[in-house]
Design a protein around this motif. Structure first.
Motif, PDB file in Angstrom:
ATOM      1  N   ASN A 281       0.818  -1.209   0.000  1.00 18.68           N
ATOM      2  CA  ASN A 281       0.000   0.000   0.000  1.00 18.68           C
ATOM      3  C   ASN A 281       0.855   1.265   0.000  1.00 18.68           C
ATOM      4  O   ASN A 281       1.983   1.269   0.512  1.00 18.68           O
ATOM      5  CB  ASN A 281      -0.921   0.029   1.230  1.00 18.68           C
ATOM      6  CG  ASN A 281      -1.979  -1.061   1.166  1.00 18.68           C
ATOM      7  OD1 ASN A 281      -2.724  -1.155   0.198  1.00 18.68           O
ATOM      8  ND2 ASN A 281      -2.029  -1.899   2.189  1.00 18.68           N
TER       9      ASN A 281
ATOM     10  N   ASP B 131       0.374   4.972   1.542  1.00 16.72           N
ATOM     11  CA  ASP B 131      -0.467   5.733   2.469  1.00 16.72           C
ATOM     12  C   ASP B 131      -0.062   7.197   2.443  1.00 16.72           C
ATOM     13  O   ASP B 131       1.120   7.535   2.249  1.00 16.72           O
ATOM     14  CB  ASP B 131      -0.313   5.200   3.900  1.00 16.72           C
ATOM     15  CG  ASP B 131      -0.664   3.732   3.994  1.00 16.72           C
ATOM     16  OD1 ASP B 131      -1.427   3.250   3.131  1.00 16.72           O
ATOM     17  OD2 ASP B 131      -0.179   3.060   4.927  1.00 16.72           O
TER      18      ASP B 131
ATOM     19  N   THR C 277      -5.442   8.562   3.666  1.00 10.68           N
ATOM     20  CA  THR C 277      -5.892   7.616   2.653  1.00 10.68           C
ATOM     21  C   THR C 277      -4.894   6.477   2.527  1.00 10.68           C
ATOM     22  O   THR C 277      -3.706   6.632   2.850  1.00 10.68           O
ATOM     23  CB  THR C 277      -6.060   8.304   1.278  1.00 10.68           C
ATOM     24  OG1 THR C 277      -6.647   7.379   0.357  1.00 10.68           O
ATOM     25  CG2 THR C 277      -4.720   8.753   0.724  1.00 10.68           C
ATOM     26  N   LYS C 278      -5.395   5.351   2.082  1.00  7.25           N
ATOM     27  CA  LYS C 278      -4.553   4.174   1.830  1.00  7.25           C
ATOM     28  C   LYS C 278      -4.917   3.665   0.455  1.00  7.25           C
ATOM     29  O   LYS C 278      -6.086   3.389   0.170  1.00  7.25           O
ATOM     30  CB  LYS C 278      -4.824   3.101   2.884  1.00  7.25           C
ATOM     31  CG  LYS C 278      -4.015   1.820   2.684  1.00  7.25           C
ATOM     32  CD  LYS C 278      -4.391   0.770   3.724  1.00  7.25           C
ATOM     33  CE  LYS C 278      -3.839   1.110   5.079  1.00  7.25           C
ATOM     34  NZ  LYS C 278      -2.370   0.979   5.155  1.00  7.25           N
TER      35      LYS C 278
ATOM     36  N   ALA D 117      -2.741   8.612  -4.310  1.00  2.02           N
ATOM     37  CA  ALA D 117      -2.934   8.916  -2.881  1.00  2.02           C
ATOM     38  C   ALA D 117      -3.026  10.424  -2.651  1.00  2.02           C
ATOM     39  O   ALA D 117      -3.848  10.890  -1.853  1.00  2.02           O
ATOM     40  CB  ALA D 117      -1.790   8.326  -2.068  1.00  2.02           C
TER      41      ALA D 117
ATOM     42  N   GLY E 242      -2.210  -1.772   8.596  1.00  3.04           N
ATOM     43  CA  GLY E 242      -3.495  -2.055   7.989  1.00  3.04           C
ATOM     44  C   GLY E 242      -4.207  -3.244   8.609  1.00  3.04           C
ATOM     45  O   GLY E 242      -5.432  -3.289   8.667  1.00  3.04           O
TER      46      GLY E 242
ATOM     47  N   VAL F 257      -2.767   3.924   9.042  1.00  8.69           N
ATOM     48  CA  VAL F 257      -1.850   4.806   8.291  1.00  8.69           C
ATOM     49  C   VAL F 257      -0.778   5.372   9.220  1.00  8.69           C
ATOM     50  O   VAL F 257      -0.244   6.461   8.988  1.00  8.69           O
ATOM     51  CB  VAL F 257      -2.624   5.946   7.590  1.00  8.69           C
ATOM     52  CG1 VAL F 257      -3.475   5.407   6.459  1.00  8.69           C
ATOM     53  CG2 VAL F 257      -3.477   6.733   8.592  1.00  8.69           C
TER      54      VAL F 257
END
Length: 520
Positions: free
Chosen positions: A13, A15, A28-29, A43, A407, A429
């Motif tokens: 991911n 982030d 946000t991820k 992102a 996460g 995050v």
């Protein structure tokens, strides 16, 4: 409003968060893309939805680019290794490197008289004629990057500095990485870290160019800094020269983020990802650093890096044999396609935890048929592994708070014996929060001779130097604090009068525009 933007690029991911002081105002991820700059841009578009990019005062980025390059032997360049020592040498560089790395980096070794004693006294003069001859051989081999090391150069770097000057006079278009600027006392491990850094420098230039471009495309004109392994940051100019200092920023950022999100500066932090749990000790708000040589993709190195224990347990860990086998196989980034809660047909740790009542992920109805026996067996095994790892990480037998981030963090809330763990808001995050929470730092790690002085005088001098380095790196002078200090007698050197001192200082930034290119 003056906002700090934190970005953490992981293997699964990417982030991003915006901090206003210590408060998270947007987060946000998103999935990491093959072209990681595209994932960063995605992102940024989300996290800046309701924010004017002009309000972003600084950008902090943590990236896995360079550790991935080492692990996959991808994007590395050939390196010429020049050691300043008394020839001949019985232990040559890259002695125990994996074949797949030596095949790319090469085995171009040269030894030139030079180096120092433990107290800084010079051994032999640098052989200038020989060194210029080595430069000619490097040019004939077509090598663009040199790793330069010297015996006890961390105590007295003069020979390394002289040799670098001579090499660059002969070969002005090459890069030279000096070991005294990279590693700690031990020659072989310091030399290994220096070689890795030299091999990464071309890639570092490309990656950093890409980061600058993607931030500019988002409309942000604020200064950009990269997270370092020790929880501080460095300028992009310095990162081009020392990419090795960023390779462990992922777990470091998670621990720093855990400190900010909970207000707790001393704890064990468990970062739950898709494939592993990374466990480290938070001390005075910073990750405890390893005091011994660490292995990077099979290469022993000794530079600033957090002491992290990884176990094969994450959200994508595959559960087999009626819950009796928990990993190490993992569906990793394919979890949203293959885990049962997302409609797949592979039973994962996420499925088991959701079936046990963990925070709803995917569709809990899809794991309603998981039997209590399978569920409880897998949970018990997972709990035993996490608890064992936490106990290994603690330095004392006393109660220590345990903070869970990442996460997959909420999944651990259902493990038996871990009911008291702390899972803060925005735990998912925490790594990006930690990136945005970065400070400026300075460190002294050196062997001193006690002859004619005292331990107290040496410690005072080391503290003052570490604070000065932090200020040089951009910290506000009045707010710099000592976050770590230790001194170890080296009774096998200099008639028992040698002592190794390591002091680290850190503080909030004063003004990004004043951050020195050479700062840390």
């Amino acid at each position: 409003m003056s906002l700090r933007l934190g970005i953490d690029v992981g293997g699964t991911n990417t982030d991003a968060v915006l901090l206003d002081g210590r408060d998270v105002v947007a987060a946000t991820k998103s999935s990491t893309t093959e072209d990681v700059t595209l994932g960063i841009l995605n992102a940024l578009e989300v996290v800046l939805t309701d924010v004017d990019p002009a309000e972003v005062s600084s950008v902090f980025i943590g990236t896995t680019h360079f550790i991935n390059a080492i692990a996959q032997a991808r994007g590395l360049e050939q390196v010429a290794v020049v050691r300043l020592a008394t020839p001949p040498q019985s232990l040559l560089p890259m002695l125990d490197w994996p074949d797949h790395l030596t095949g790319i980096v090469g085995e171009h070794f040269y030894v030139c008289p030079g180096g120092a004693q433990f107290d800084g006294a010079q051994m032999d003069d640098v052989d200038e004629v020989r060194l210029r001859g080595i430069a000619k051989q490097i040019a004939e081999a077509g090598i663009q990057h040199v790793a330069l090391s010297g015996v006890f150069s961390t105590v007295n770097p003069e020979h390394e500095e002289l040799a670098a000057t001579l090499l660059l006079e002969e070969l002005p278009d090459i890069t030279v990485t000096r070991s005294a600027a990279v590693g700690r006392v031990g020659l072989l491990e310091r030399e290994n870290a220096t070689i890795l850094n030299a091999a990464l420098r071309t890639l570092a230039g490309r990656v950093i160019d890409g980061l600058e471009q993607v931030v500019a495309r988002a409309g942000i004109s604020a200064p950009i800094l990269l997270s370092q392994n020790d929880g501080t940051v460095m300028t992009l100019d310095r990162a081009r020269e020392y990419p090795i200092f960023t390779i462990a920023s992922g777990p470091t950022n998670s621990m720093r983020g855990a400190a900010l999100l909970t207000g707790i500066d001393d704890a064990v932090v468990v970062d739950v990802g898709g494939t592993t749990c990374d466990i480290g000790l938070l001390q005075r708000g910073f990750p405890r650093e390893s005091t011994v040589a660490m292995s990077l993709a099979g290469v022993r190195s000794n530079f600033r890096i957090p002491d992290v224990l990884s176990i094969a347990l994450g959200g994508g860990t595959v559960i087999e044999e009626n819950g009796a086998v928990v990993g190490p196989a993992s569906v990793g980034f394919r979890i949203t396609e293959e885990a049962k809660v997302f409609g797949g047909d592979i039973l994962t740790f996420t499925d088991i935890a959701v079936a046990a009542g963990a925070e709803s992920i995917g569709d809990p109805v899809l794991v309603a048929d998981v039997s209590a026996s399978v569920r409880d067996t897998a949970l018990r095994i997972a709990a035993e592994r996490v608890i064992e790892a936490v106990e290994k990480t603690k330095l004392t037998s006393t109660d220590t708070k345990v903070i869970v981030v990442g996460g997959g963090g909420p999944l651990l809330a259902v493990l038996p014996g871990l009911e008291d763990v702390i899972i803060p808001a925005h735990a998912g995050v925490a790594n990006a929060v930690g990136a945005a929470y970065a400070e400026a730092g300075g460190e002294v790690d050196r062997v001193y001779n006690l002859a004619g002085t005292t331990r107290s005088e040496i410690l005072t001098a080391a503290r003052e130097e570490a604070i000065a380095l932090a200020v040089k790196a951009g910290a506000r002078a009045g707010d710099v604090r000592i976050v770590d200090a230790e001194d170890i007698p080296l009774t096998h050197l200099g008639g028992g009068q040698a002592v190794r001192v390591r002091v680290k200082a850190a503080g909030p930034f004063h003004d990004f525009t004043t951050t020195d290119k050479e700062g840390r």
